[in-house]
Design a protein around this motif. Structure first.
Motif, short mmCIF file in Angstrom:
data_model
loop_
_atom_site.label_atom_id
_atom_site.label_comp_id
_atom_site.label_asym_id
_atom_site.label_seq_id
_atom_site.Cartn_x
_atom_site.Cartn_y
_atom_site.Cartn_z
N ASN A 39 3.68 18.74 7.48
CA ASN A 39 4.03 18.80 6.07
C ASN A 39 4.75 17.53 5.63
O ASN A 39 5.46 16.91 6.42
N PHE B 12 2.50 11.72 -1.39
CA PHE B 12 3.09 12.48 -0.29
C PHE B 12 3.60 11.50 0.77
O PHE B 12 2.88 10.58 1.17
N THR C 3 7.84 14.44 -1.70
CA THR C 3 6.71 14.32 -2.62
C THR C 3 7.20 13.65 -3.90
O THR C 3 8.19 14.09 -4.50
N PRO D 141 -2.96 17.82 2.35
CA PRO D 141 -2.08 17.90 1.18
C PRO D 141 -2.67 18.85 0.14
O PRO D 141 -3.88 19.08 0.08
N TYR E 184 4.88 11.39 4.58
CA TYR E 184 4.94 12.10 5.86
C TYR E 184 5.77 11.30 6.85
O TYR E 184 5.66 10.07 6.92
#
Length: 538
Positions: free
Chosen positions: A467, A457, A471, A429, A459
């Motif tokens: 990625n 974050f 977020t 990240p 995922y």
């Protein structure tokens, strides 16, 4: 035309009409003899009527009634009927269990959400109330009242309605040992007071670890920076009596987890500390609410990972659903451990000198004597460069683990047969450090990570293995995605110290350095399992 001659009844007298017709007369001379008067009448025939009816010629009555023999059925007859129905139902359930028609489908009773929504910003700074001698921060400070209290740990209870936050002071030398507290909110309340907790519980020093009991929703255990292990029974409004706590940990408690023992059919508490010690505790009696230490684990001279454990102690711990648990060390080591309860039982029985139930209270003297054992480390994972800040085991996939470190790297480990040291995936990240990670209990490959700058974050490894798919910003008014690189709060290090999913997986809580706790409702794509999620890593 002139008037015509008529008699007393008004009839025309043709005989008096002249031979010559005056100009304009309507009657020509040649047609006078043809005119004559006739009377006629007309009437319809008399109407006839007839009454017609229809009716069945025959009728029949029928009835049904049990015979005398049926009325005198034996008492066991209803049982035999229910037994047949039960066998058929069990057969259908076994057939449904082996069927793959609804594989990957789970019922969701909540309304589907297309976007992640921030529900609550919980803020409680009880330190200013507990100790009036502490300096109060100015109103112009970006941290507000949080200079004396940061959120260091979070825990949801088994019912999913209570959220507890542990507060403590973080200094350059570590956690402060001054008096601290915990706050508990009931999120199921209609009128939730986001800036006033429902319960405020006092601790002797900064609370560094927090854990609700997996069966009793009101039983909360905690660990402090001074090495103390304690607890509260929220239902009874009383604290848990802990025996021998002063002799167990001498440094900060870094983790608390519950492990299941099949012999008594109950959970035991496992605590870890920065000194490198593990302690197994037994909740002796639920009625008396007492906590007894059973076993103390320390690294052996030549055991797996002994050097890394002795170099810096244990910084984090997280249990697995299979019965094991993960450990992270300050030297960067990551280990998978298993408790051998049969060995533990035999050692306790030998020490107690009896084959009775050694989990009742095998200690007769006033000073508690704990059995010592070596670390139950089974595997060693690929180490990190910096101190390990968080470890996590997936509750839905066995042998799926994650570890994060101060170097800002997240490693994903997965293996079917035996645990492999090399990571399957490496996530980086865009933050300086990652302080906490957590797997979703509802979607197998969803991982949340919190770090510096107030960023969270999310995922989804089934969608993008490199990625984050979303977020979040853990700040007041932090709506939307991303973060301003020049933000003042980020420059001051607004860190996310703790992440915790609710058991249902739809709510995510984040505890921050600022002393605030943010609760989001995740969108359906991140909180509901979809077909194909299970085999995404195969």
């Amino acid at each position: 035309m002139g008037s015509l001659p008529r008699d007393a009844q008004g009839r025309v007298i043709f005989e008096k009409l002249g031979d010559a017709t005056e100009e304009g007369d309507d009657f020509a001379p040649e047609s006078r003899e043809q005119l004559e008067l006739r009377e006629a009448s007309s009437q319809s025939e008399e109407l006839t009527s007839r009454s017609v009816g229809s009716q069945a010629r025959f009728f029949e009555e029928a009835a049904s009634q049990t015979s005398a023999e049926d009325q005198q059925a034996s008492p066991s007859e209803p049982l035999s009927v229910s037994s047949r129905a039960m066998r058929e139902m069990e057969s259908s359930l076994r057939s449904n269990e082996s069927s793959r028609a609804l594989q990957g489908y789970s019922v969701s009773w909540e309304e589907k959400s297309r976007q992640t929504v921030l529900l609550y910003t919980l803020c409680c700074h009880p330190l200013s109330v507990l100790s009036s001698s502490r300096p109060q921060p100015s109103s112009s400070s970006p941290r507000s009242a949080a200079d004396a209290s940061s959120v260091l740990s979070l825990s949801w209870n088994s019912s999913g309605n209570l959220l507890a936050a542990a507060y403590g002071s973080v200094t350059p030398l570590g956690t402060d040992t001054r008096e601290s507290s915990m706050a508990v909110w009931n999120l199921s309340r209609t009128m939730l007071r986001q800036e006033e907790a429902d319960e405020v519980l006092v601790a002797s020093s900064s609370v560094t670890a927090l854990q609700f009991h997996p069966r009793y929703p009101g039983l909360l255990l905690y660990g402090t920076s001074s090495g103390e292990v304690g607890g509260y029974d929220l239902g009874r409004k009383e604290s848990v009596r802990v025996h021998g706590a002063s002799d167990m940990h001498r440094e900060s408690v870094s983790g608390l987890e519950w492990t299941y023992d099949s012999l008594p059919g109950d959970f035991h508490l496992l605590s870890s500390s920065l000194e490198g010690k593990l302690v197994l505790w037994r909740l002796r009696d639920r009625e008396d609410v007492e906590l007894w230490p059973l076993v103390s684990f320390s690294p052996g001279p030549d055991g797996i990972g002994a050097q890394r454990v002795r170099a810096g102690g244990l910084t984090c711990m997280r249990r697995e659903t299979t019965g094991g648990f993960l450990l992270g060390t300050e030297a960067g080591g990551v280990f998978r451990c298993f408790l051998d309860y049969s060995k533990i039982h035999n050692m306790l029985k030998a020490k107690a000198g009896t084959a009775a139930d050694t989990f009742s209270n095998p200690y007769a003297s006033s000073k508690v004597q704990v059995t010592s054992m070596e670390y139950p480390i089974s595997y060693s994972l690929h180490p990190h460069v910096g101190p390990v800040t968080s470890v996590a085991a997936s509750p839905l996939r066995s042998n799926l683990f994650a570890s994060a470190a101060a170097d800002g790297i997240i490693r994903i480990h997965f293996s079917r047969a035996s645990l492999q040291a090399a990571p399957l995936l490496v996530l980086e990240p865009s933050v300086l450090s990652v302080y906490c990670i957590a797997w979703s209990p509802a979607k197998p490959l969803v991982l949340a990570a919190g770090g510096s700058g107030g960023l969270v974050f999310l995922y989804d490894l089934a969608v993008d293995p490199s990625n984050p798919v979303e977020t979040l910003r853990a700040t007041r008014g932090g709506e939307g995605e991303g973060w301003d690189e020049d933000s003042e709060l980020r420059a001051m290090g607004s860190n996310v110290n703790a992440l915790q999913f609710q058991d249902k997986g739809s709510l995510l809580a984040a505890g921050c350095w600022s002393g605030e706790t943010f609760v989001w409702r995740l969108k359906s794509e991140l909180s509901e399992q979809a077909p194909g999620d299970e085999g995404a890593l195969d």
